[in-house]
Motif scaffolding. Structure first.
Motif, short mmCIF file in Angstrom:
data_model
loop_
_atom_site.label_atom_id
_atom_site.label_comp_id
_atom_site.label_asym_id
_atom_site.label_seq_id
_atom_site.Cartn_x
_atom_site.Cartn_y
_atom_site.Cartn_z
N GLY A 145 0.83 -1.20 0.00
CA GLY A 145 0.00 0.00 0.00
C GLY A 145 0.86 1.24 0.00
N MET A 146 0.26 2.36 -0.44
CA MET A 146 0.96 3.64 -0.45
C MET A 146 -0.08 4.74 -0.33
N GLY A 147 0.19 5.70 0.57
CA GLY A 147 -0.74 6.81 0.75
C GLY A 147 -0.53 7.49 2.08
N THR A 148 -1.50 8.27 2.52
CA THR A 148 -1.42 8.90 3.83
C THR A 148 -1.91 7.93 4.90
N HIS A 149 -1.71 8.31 6.14
CA HIS A 149 -2.16 7.48 7.26
C HIS A 149 -3.66 7.22 7.16
N GLU A 150 -4.44 8.26 6.91
CA GLU A 150 -5.89 8.11 6.85
C GLU A 150 -6.31 7.22 5.68
N GLN A 151 -5.68 7.40 4.53
CA GLN A 151 -6.02 6.60 3.36
C GLN A 151 -5.73 5.12 3.60
N LEU A 152 -4.57 4.83 4.19
CA LEU A 152 -4.17 3.43 4.39
C LEU A 152 -5.00 2.74 5.46
N LEU A 153 -5.47 3.49 6.45
CA LEU A 153 -6.34 2.88 7.45
C LEU A 153 -7.64 2.39 6.83
N GLU A 154 -8.03 2.99 5.72
CA GLU A 154 -9.27 2.60 5.06
C GLU A 154 -9.06 1.57 3.96
N THR A 155 -7.86 1.55 3.36
CA THR A 155 -7.69 0.75 2.14
C THR A 155 -6.69 -0.39 2.24
N CYS A 156 -5.82 -0.40 3.23
CA CYS A 156 -4.72 -1.37 3.26
C CYS A 156 -4.81 -2.26 4.50
N ALA A 157 -5.15 -3.52 4.29
CA ALA A 157 -5.32 -4.45 5.41
C ALA A 157 -4.00 -4.69 6.15
N VAL A 158 -2.89 -4.74 5.40
CA VAL A 158 -1.58 -4.95 6.03
C VAL A 158 -1.26 -3.79 6.96
N TYR A 159 -1.51 -2.57 6.50
CA TYR A 159 -1.25 -1.40 7.34
C TYR A 159 -2.13 -1.40 8.58
N GLN A 160 -3.39 -1.74 8.41
CA GLN A 160 -4.31 -1.79 9.55
C GLN A 160 -3.81 -2.77 10.60
N GLU A 161 -3.35 -3.93 10.15
CA GLU A 161 -2.87 -4.95 11.09
C GLU A 161 -1.61 -4.48 11.81
N ILE A 162 -0.68 -3.89 11.04
CA ILE A 162 0.56 -3.39 11.64
C ILE A 162 0.26 -2.29 12.64
N TYR A 163 -0.58 -1.37 12.23
CA TYR A 163 -0.87 -0.20 13.06
C TYR A 163 -1.51 -0.60 14.39
N HIS A 164 -2.46 -1.50 14.33
CA HIS A 164 -3.20 -1.84 15.54
C HIS A 164 -2.50 -2.90 16.41
N SER A 165 -1.60 -3.69 15.81
CA SER A 165 -0.95 -4.75 16.59
C SER A 165 0.43 -4.37 17.09
N GLN A 166 1.17 -3.57 16.32
CA GLN A 166 2.54 -3.26 16.68
C GLN A 166 2.70 -1.89 17.32
N PHE A 167 1.89 -0.93 16.94
CA PHE A 167 2.03 0.42 17.48
C PHE A 167 1.33 0.54 18.82
N PRO A 168 1.84 1.37 19.72
CA PRO A 168 1.24 1.51 21.05
C PRO A 168 -0.21 1.96 20.96
N LYS A 169 -1.10 1.25 21.64
CA LYS A 169 -2.53 1.57 21.58
C LYS A 169 -2.84 2.95 22.11
N GLU A 170 -2.11 3.37 23.16
CA GLU A 170 -2.39 4.68 23.73
C GLU A 170 -2.05 5.80 22.76
N VAL A 171 -1.07 5.55 21.88
CA VAL A 171 -0.72 6.54 20.87
C VAL A 171 -1.72 6.50 19.74
N ALA A 172 -2.13 5.29 19.34
CA ALA A 172 -3.06 5.12 18.23
C ALA A 172 -4.41 5.79 18.51
N GLN A 173 -4.75 5.91 19.77
CA GLN A 173 -6.05 6.48 20.13
C GLN A 173 -6.02 7.98 20.25
N ARG A 174 -4.84 8.62 20.12
CA ARG A 174 -4.75 10.07 20.26
C ARG A 174 -5.37 10.77 19.07
#
Length: 245
Positions: free
Chosen positions: A216-245
């Motif tokens: 996938g390629m795009g902005t953070h907002e675009q990839l959260l909607e269109t890229c399953a790999v990015y969604q999985e990485i973002y929600h599983s590897q990145f700190p949840k407290e940061v992701a919720q800001r």
């Protein structure tokens, strides 16, 4: 034509009878001055992409254009000039000269460039105005990383590559460094391997690599909607407290 273009780039590594497809037909483009984050699971091909772009590795097939030039067709002399004048590389290990001060480390790098910035001003930009005369052993890891980044920036490269080299910085300092890079005159096109949600949110472009392919390629907002790999990485590897800001 974009400033940087990779077209169907392939890279294989052989380990005995095993062949690893590090890059499997990767294509993307990046505009001059953009801040580009590169994310993906371990072994996805992130470092391989940056090494090829930085001229310290070559591809097996495909085209790598920078400023309209096919850098993967450079001879050894031309490639050496490209690495010296056009690319700033900051590795995970700082490789500072231990018997030189922070300022002297940056000054040393400035001597190999014909378009170098003022070393003092660059160290000020990365928040080390009061640490210039300290030796590396007198600096904590985060400050040593900032010296390494200043050393890369002082040569005024066209491309700045940071391979997970902000890992020892807190989020606030990381953000300040990104702003310092953006605010430079003729800011370099910057590639950062990142595992931080707080970092990827502010990228102009995010490249998502998975198993040697561009997922996938795009902005953070675009990839959260269109890229399953990015969604999985973002929600599983990145700190949840940061992701919720």
């Amino acid at each position: 034509m974009s400033f940087i273009e990779l077209e169907s780039v392939y890279k294989k590594y052989s380990m005995g009878e095993v062949t690893i497809n590090a890059l499997d037909g990767v294509s993307f483009s990046v505009e001059q001055g953009e801040l580009c984050m590169v994310v993906g699971p371990s072994g996805a091909g992130k470092t391989t992409v940056l090494n090829i772009l930085g001229g310290i590795d070559d591809c097996d097939d495909g085209k790598v254009r920078v400023g309209g030039e096919l850098i993967n067709q450079f001879n050894s002399k031309r490639m050496a000039l490209y690495r010296r004048h056009d690319v700033g590389f900051v590795f995970q290990f700082y490789n500072l000269v231990p018997n030189l001060t922070a300022l002297e480390n940056v000054e040393l790098a400035s001597q190999i460039s014909n378009k170098a910035l003022n070393p003092v001003r660059v160290l000020e930009r990365v928040g080390l105005a009061d640490r210039m005369n300290n030796f590396p052993s007198q600096l904590p890891g985060g400050e040593q990383q900032r010296v390494a980044i200043a050393r890369a920036l002082v040569r005024k490269p066209e491309i700045l590559i940071l391979d997970d080299s902000a890992s020892a910085l807190d989020y606030a300092t990381d953000a300040k460094l990104r702003m310092a890079i953006r605010n430079l005159d003729n800011a370099p096109t910057t590639f950062i391997v990142s595992q931080r949600a707080a970092s990827v949110r502010y990228a102009d472009k995010i490249l998502v690599l998975d198993d040697g392919k561009l997922a996938g390629m795009g902005t953070h907002e675009q990839l959260l909607e269109t890229c399953a790999v990015y969604q999985e990485i973002y929600h599983s590897q990145f700190p949840k407290e940061v992701a919720q800001r």
